[in-house]
Design a protein around this motif. Structure first.
Motif, PDB file in Angstrom:
ATOM      1  N   GLN A   1      -9.599   4.743   3.783  1.00 20.04           N
ATOM      2  CA  GLN A   1      -9.419   3.760   2.687  1.00 20.04           C
ATOM      3  C   GLN A   1      -8.475   3.272   1.848  1.00 20.04           C
ATOM      4  O   GLN A   1      -8.212   2.171   1.032  1.00 20.04           O
ATOM      5  N   LYS A   2      -7.147   4.024   1.527  1.00 24.12           N
ATOM      6  CA  LYS A   2      -5.911   3.114   1.358  1.00 24.12           C
ATOM      7  C   LYS A   2      -5.917   2.152   1.888  1.00 24.12           C
ATOM      8  O   LYS A   2      -5.451   0.557   1.064  1.00 24.12           O
ATOM      9  N   LEU A   3      -6.166   2.033   3.158  1.00 27.65           N
ATOM     10  CA  LEU A   3      -6.077   0.325   4.122  1.00 27.65           C
ATOM     11  C   LEU A   3      -7.149  -0.273   3.552  1.00 27.65           C
ATOM     12  O   LEU A   3      -7.142  -2.400   3.768  1.00 27.65           O
TER      13      LEU A   3
ATOM     14  N   ILE B   1       1.021  -1.322   0.097  1.00 26.97           N
ATOM     15  CA  ILE B   1      -0.054  -0.366  -0.542  1.00 26.97           C
ATOM     16  C   ILE B   1       1.058   1.191  -0.123  1.00 26.97           C
ATOM     17  O   ILE B   1       2.058   1.372   1.015  1.00 26.97           O
ATOM     18  N   ILE B   2       0.625   2.499  -0.787  1.00 25.70           N
ATOM     19  CA  ILE B   2       1.616   3.012  -1.050  1.00 25.70           C
ATOM     20  C   ILE B   2       0.293   4.356   0.216  1.00 25.70           C
ATOM     21  O   ILE B   2       0.113   4.960  -0.237  1.00 25.70           O
ATOM     22  N   LEU B   3       1.072   5.203   0.679  1.00 26.67           N
ATOM     23  CA  LEU B   3       0.627   5.703   2.001  1.00 26.67           C
ATOM     24  C   LEU B   3       1.804   7.392   1.673  1.00 26.67           C
ATOM     25  O   LEU B   3       2.998   6.999   1.600  1.00 26.67           O
ATOM     26  N   THR B   4       1.220   8.679   1.717  1.00 28.74           N
ATOM     27  CA  THR B   4       2.201  10.159   1.991  1.00 28.74           C
ATOM     28  C   THR B   4       3.044   9.725   3.104  1.00 28.74           C
ATOM     29  O   THR B   4       2.475   8.778   4.178  1.00 28.74           O
TER      30      THR B   4
ATOM     31  N   VAL C   1      -9.063  14.348   7.529  1.00 30.38           N
ATOM     32  CA  VAL C   1      -8.652  13.699   6.234  1.00 30.38           C
ATOM     33  C   VAL C   1      -7.367  12.966   6.300  1.00 30.38           C
ATOM     34  O   VAL C   1      -7.749  11.949   5.223  1.00 30.38           O
ATOM     35  N   HIS C   2      -5.938  13.085   6.794  1.00 33.62           N
ATOM     36  CA  HIS C   2      -5.799  12.387   6.317  1.00 33.62           C
ATOM     37  C   HIS C   2      -5.933  10.221   6.814  1.00 33.62           C
ATOM     38  O   HIS C   2      -5.873   9.590   6.307  1.00 33.62           O
TER      39      HIS C   2
ATOM     40  N   LEU D   1      -9.324  -1.240  10.705  1.00 28.93           N
ATOM     41  CA  LEU D   1      -8.715  -1.393  12.957  1.00 28.93           C
ATOM     42  C   LEU D   1      -8.823  -0.126  13.266  1.00 28.93           C
ATOM     43  O   LEU D   1      -8.254   0.231  14.263  1.00 28.93           O
ATOM     44  N   ILE D   2      -8.531   1.160  12.264  1.00 30.98           N
ATOM     45  CA  ILE D   2      -8.547   2.239  12.793  1.00 30.98           C
ATOM     46  C   ILE D   2     -10.462   3.273  13.165  1.00 30.98           C
ATOM     47  O   ILE D   2     -11.194   3.021  12.499  1.00 30.98           O
ATOM     48  N   GLU D   3      -9.997   2.470  14.656  1.00 31.68           N
ATOM     49  CA  GLU D   3     -11.642   3.618  14.811  1.00 31.68           C
ATOM     50  C   GLU D   3     -11.595   5.098  15.448  1.00 31.68           C
ATOM     51  O   GLU D   3     -10.869   5.491  15.771  1.00 31.68           O
TER      52      GLU D   3
END
Ligand code: CA
Length: 225
Positions: free
Chosen positions: A202-204, A151-154, A195-196, A210-212
């Protein structure tokens, strides 16, 4: 993604086009300035770096990359028109992963890039890998995988994810994330965090849940693996 730093537009376009046709994501930059702007947005898998560039030459750019903890792990292949032993030694001493003498064929370029990527991925040790469910983050290589897929993240998305992963179950307020990841100058801009988190989820994909969101407080990594 692979970044080709080359000021000669024809060559740059050919490099990018070739890499894309071999299935890589690729982007061209005409100068060091453009490169560092791009790096602030997204970290590439590898940089193909020309030595002869306007403003700042490739060897100086290489030194800056190697001196910066955010970029020091990114593999770099130096390209030079000179092709002398002198340049080669200087490039490798400066921390380049490989060297390619111009003019080079596009197939040679692709095979060099593949070889360096292979070498770099086998170099990473598992001590720096944090896994959490189907999510795996390599903190040495700054890479993130979900169910084995890269997965490409900033950089900021990556830092938010790493912070949450290193503290599972702990709730981070927006202000705390802002302060620790963006620094004091962003205080108050809590929307930035939202926003991040949104783009990160979305990317994950499947691992995004998992992010609550803790209403009225902030965010945390779900407490159970
Ligand atoms: Ca050039």
């Amino acid at each position: 993604m692979i970044i080709c730093v080359e000021d000669e537009q024809n060559i740059c376009e050919l490099e990018v086009y070739t890499l894309q046709s071999f299935g890589f994501e690729a982007k061209g930059c005409g100068s060091g300035k453009e490169l560092f702007t791009e790096l602030a947005r997204e970290l590439p898998q590898l940089i193909l770096l020309d030595i002869m560039l306007p403003d700042e030459d490739g060897l100086s750019i290489l030194r800056r990359l190697r001196a910066d903890v955010r970029y020091t792990h990114i593999p770099v292949i130096m390209a030079t028109a000179k092709g002398t032993e002198f340049d080669k030694v200087k490039g490798l001493d400066g921390g380049a992963d490989d060297y390619i003498a111009k003019p080079f064929g596009m197939l040679e370029m692709v095979s060099r890039i593949r070889a360096v990527l292979r070498r770099c991925s086998s170099n990473t040790t598992n001590e720096s890998i944090i896994t959490y469910g189907c999510l795996s983050v390599n903190t040495a290589a700054h890479t993130v995988k979900v169910c084995g897929e890269n997965i490409i993240l900033t950089l900021k998305e990556y830092e938010v994810l790493k912070k949450l992963l290193q503290n599972p179950g702990i709730v981070f307020t927006r202000d705390k994330l802002l302060n620790e990841i963006w620094g004091y100058e962003f205080c108050g801009e809590t929307r930035t965090v939202d926003v991040h988190i949104r783009t990160l989820r979305q990317k994950l994909g499947a691992a995004g849940e998992l992010i609550e969101t803790i209403r009225g407080v902030g965010y945390r990594l779900a407490g159970t693996k």
